[in-house]
Design a protein around this motif. Structure first.
Motif, PDB file in Angstrom:
ATOM      1  N   ARG A  98       0.833  -1.213   0.000  1.00  0.00           N
ATOM      2  CA  ARG A  98       0.000   0.000   0.000  1.00  0.00           C
ATOM      3  C   ARG A  98       0.857   1.248   0.000  1.00  0.00           C
ATOM      4  NH1 ARG A  98      -1.912   2.852   4.342  1.00  0.00           N
ATOM      5  NH2 ARG A  98      -1.481   1.154   5.817  1.00  0.00           N
TER       6      ARG A  98
ATOM      7  N   VAL B  48      -3.638   4.838  -9.434  1.00  0.00           N
ATOM      8  CA  VAL B  48      -4.893   4.080  -9.489  1.00  0.00           C
ATOM      9  C   VAL B  48      -6.080   4.971  -9.832  1.00  0.00           C
ATOM     10  CG1 VAL B  48      -4.091   2.261  -7.940  1.00  0.00           C
ATOM     11  CG2 VAL B  48      -5.130   4.310  -6.971  1.00  0.00           C
TER      12      VAL B  48
ATOM     13  N   GLU C 180      -8.738   4.111   0.986  1.00  0.00           N
ATOM     14  CA  GLU C 180      -8.651   4.134  -0.480  1.00  0.00           C
ATOM     15  C   GLU C 180      -8.506   2.728  -1.042  1.00  0.00           C
ATOM     16  OE1 GLU C 180      -6.672   8.571  -1.124  1.00  0.00           O
ATOM     17  OE2 GLU C 180      -5.376   6.858  -0.740  1.00  0.00           O
ATOM     18  N   VAL C 181      -7.700   1.899  -0.379  1.00  0.00           N
ATOM     19  CA  VAL C 181      -7.581   0.509  -0.823  1.00  0.00           C
ATOM     20  C   VAL C 181      -8.918  -0.200  -0.671  1.00  0.00           C
ATOM     21  CG1 VAL C 181      -6.425  -1.704  -0.445  1.00  0.00           C
ATOM     22  CG2 VAL C 181      -5.136   0.421  -0.232  1.00  0.00           C
TER      23      VAL C 181
ATOM     24  N   GLN D  88     -11.884   1.099  -0.758  1.00  0.00           N
ATOM     25  CA  GLN D  88     -12.784   1.590  -1.806  1.00  0.00           C
ATOM     26  C   GLN D  88     -12.486   0.930  -3.143  1.00  0.00           C
ATOM     27  OE1 GLN D  88     -12.535   5.840  -2.404  1.00  0.00           O
ATOM     28  NE2 GLN D  88     -13.381   5.696  -4.473  1.00  0.00           N
ATOM     29  N   LEU D  89     -11.219   0.862  -3.494  1.00  0.00           N
ATOM     30  CA  LEU D  89     -10.832   0.262  -4.768  1.00  0.00           C
ATOM     31  C   LEU D  89     -11.158  -1.233  -4.813  1.00  0.00           C
ATOM     32  CD1 LEU D  89      -7.374   2.012  -5.165  1.00  0.00           C
ATOM     33  CD2 LEU D  89      -9.355   2.366  -6.654  1.00  0.00           C
ATOM     34  N   ALA D  90     -11.042  -1.902  -3.669  1.00  0.00           N
ATOM     35  CA  ALA D  90     -11.287  -3.346  -3.616  1.00  0.00           C
ATOM     36  C   ALA D  90     -12.753  -3.688  -3.395  1.00  0.00           C
ATOM     37  CB  ALA D  90     -10.440  -3.974  -2.507  1.00  0.00           C
TER      38      ALA D  90
ATOM     39  N   TYR E 163     -10.828  -4.320   5.672  1.00  0.00           N
ATOM     40  CA  TYR E 163      -9.456  -4.220   5.173  1.00  0.00           C
ATOM     41  C   TYR E 163      -8.472  -3.972   6.320  1.00  0.00           C
ATOM     42  CZ  TYR E 163      -5.256  -2.908   2.753  1.00  0.00           C
ATOM     43  OH  TYR E 163      -3.950  -2.862   2.341  1.00  0.00           O
TER      44      TYR E 163
ATOM     45  N   ILE F 251      -8.092  -7.068  -3.867  1.00  0.00           N
ATOM     46  CA  ILE F 251      -6.999  -6.347  -3.205  1.00  0.00           C
ATOM     47  C   ILE F 251      -5.739  -6.383  -4.068  1.00  0.00           C
ATOM     48  CG2 ILE F 251      -5.435  -6.411  -1.221  1.00  0.00           C
ATOM     49  CD1 ILE F 251      -7.826  -7.266   0.471  1.00  0.00           C
TER      50      ILE F 251
ATOM     51  N   ARG G 211      -5.618  -6.438  -7.274  1.00  0.00           N
ATOM     52  CA  ARG G 211      -5.799  -5.455  -8.343  1.00  0.00           C
ATOM     53  C   ARG G 211      -5.659  -4.036  -7.807  1.00  0.00           C
ATOM     54  NH1 ARG G 211      -9.981  -9.093  -9.700  1.00  0.00           N
ATOM     55  NH2 ARG G 211     -11.513  -7.734  -8.693  1.00  0.00           N
ATOM     56  N   ALA G 212      -6.224  -3.781  -6.630  1.00  0.00           N
ATOM     57  CA  ALA G 212      -6.160  -2.442  -6.053  1.00  0.00           C
ATOM     58  C   ALA G 212      -4.727  -2.016  -5.768  1.00  0.00           C
ATOM     59  CB  ALA G 212      -6.995  -2.386  -4.769  1.00  0.00           C
TER      60      ALA G 212
ATOM     61  N   ARG H 155      -2.139  -3.166  -7.340  1.00  0.00           N
ATOM     62  CA  ARG H 155      -1.362  -3.290  -8.573  1.00  0.00           C
ATOM     63  C   ARG H 155      -0.201  -4.279  -8.405  1.00  0.00           C
ATOM     64  NH1 ARG H 155      -2.647   0.851 -12.100  1.00  0.00           N
ATOM     65  NH2 ARG H 155      -0.650   0.672 -13.180  1.00  0.00           N
TER      66      ARG H 155
END
Length: 280
Positions: A21, A29, A47-48, A50-52, A59, A78, A80-81, A83
């Motif tokens: 992270r 992202v 933010e992680v 939200q993305l996941a 989380y 996670i 993908r979030a 990367r």
């Protein structure tokens, strides 16, 4: 697998997620970046989440090492979030699914006779790497380059050489990269064999013996070194660029065959056996 091993894996999963992270910026992202300076490196936990597509509380529990029941879909999201690259992604799964290792095999201390015959027929430095980066077999050219037969079995270990040998910075002119790659591979090996007491002892030994080791270990970066290039300085010689290939041995999943060859503009790798000292 015992509970302690599983708990350790989930704690390591939390540390790995935190480190990943911190390495991803919001702009990478597609999140907006406002003028006010951010207080944390990389993404925030929310933010992680939200993305996941998961709750912040869920989380946070994962980063706290409470990921015993994380689903496959959440792990994928996670990954993908954050990367994650393929090596990092596989490492995350090793940490999150420690019970996939159903049979604990003892660490091999040698290679089968047929592998030694193969090593002796390779016209280049070649050796077999076992668990914890132990060197368990080698050919004469590898011995000439690395001085394997001149050291005790306990010392025939690539990680110990990189961090504890007096000549490591000379033998590896690009020591910083070698050190990072070594720790990255140890991280992968540790996740694949949770609860390995030999790995735990090695980490403690390297942490006590070299102050440069622990920060690299705590960074949770991983590296799968299947092939590549490194620079070595044989005893009494000039630096040479070495290409290497790493192959898994059929029937011995914990053993890897490593072959060093020279690059297109490098001189052949040869070192006199009596010149190699403090090498692994």
């Amino acid at each position: 697998m015992n509970t302690t091993s599983a708990d350790t894996s989930f704690e390591q999963l939390g540390g790995f997620l935190r480190a990943c992270r911190a390495r991803v910026g919001p702009e990478e992202v597609g999140l907006p970046v406002f003028g006010r300076k951010r207080r944390v490196a990389g993404l925030r936990r929310e933010e992680v989440a939200q993305l996941a597509g998961v709750s912040v509380d869920y989380y946070v529990r994962l980063e706290q090492g409470r990921g015993q029941h994380v689903s496959d879909a959440v792990l994928d999201a996670i990954g993908r979030a954050l990367r994650l690259d393929p090596t990092e992604y596989a490492h995350m799964w090793d940490l999150a699914r420690p019970t996939r290792v159903s049979v604990r095999r003892p660490a091999p201390s040698t290679a089968r006779p047929g592998v030694q015959v193969l090593l002796d027929r390779i016209d280049a430095p070649a050796f077999v790497l076992g668990r914890c980066m132990d060197v368990v077999a080698w050919n004469p050219l590898a011995d000439a380059l690395m001085g394997l037969s001149a050291v005790a079995p306990h010392a025939r270990n690539m990680a110990r050489h990189a961090f504890l040998a007096p000549d490591a910075h000379t033998f590896y002119p690009e020591w910083e990269q070698v050190a990072a790659d070594t720790v990255g591979y140890l991280r992968l090996d540790a996740a694949r064999h949770p609860g390995d007491t030999r790995m735990a002892a090695l980490v403690e030994e390297l942490s006590a013996g070299n102050p440069r080791f622990r920060p690299l270990w705590d960074a949770h970066q991983v590296a799968e070194k299947t092939h590549g290039t490194k620079r070595l300085r044989p005893a009494g010689g000039d630096p040479v660029d070495i290409t290497y290939e790493t192959l898994s041995l059929p029937g011995d999943p914990d053993l890897l065959l490593v072959v060093y060859t020279t690059g297109p503009r490098a001189e052949p790798v040869r070192a006199q056996p009596d010149a190699a000292r403090d090498r692994v």
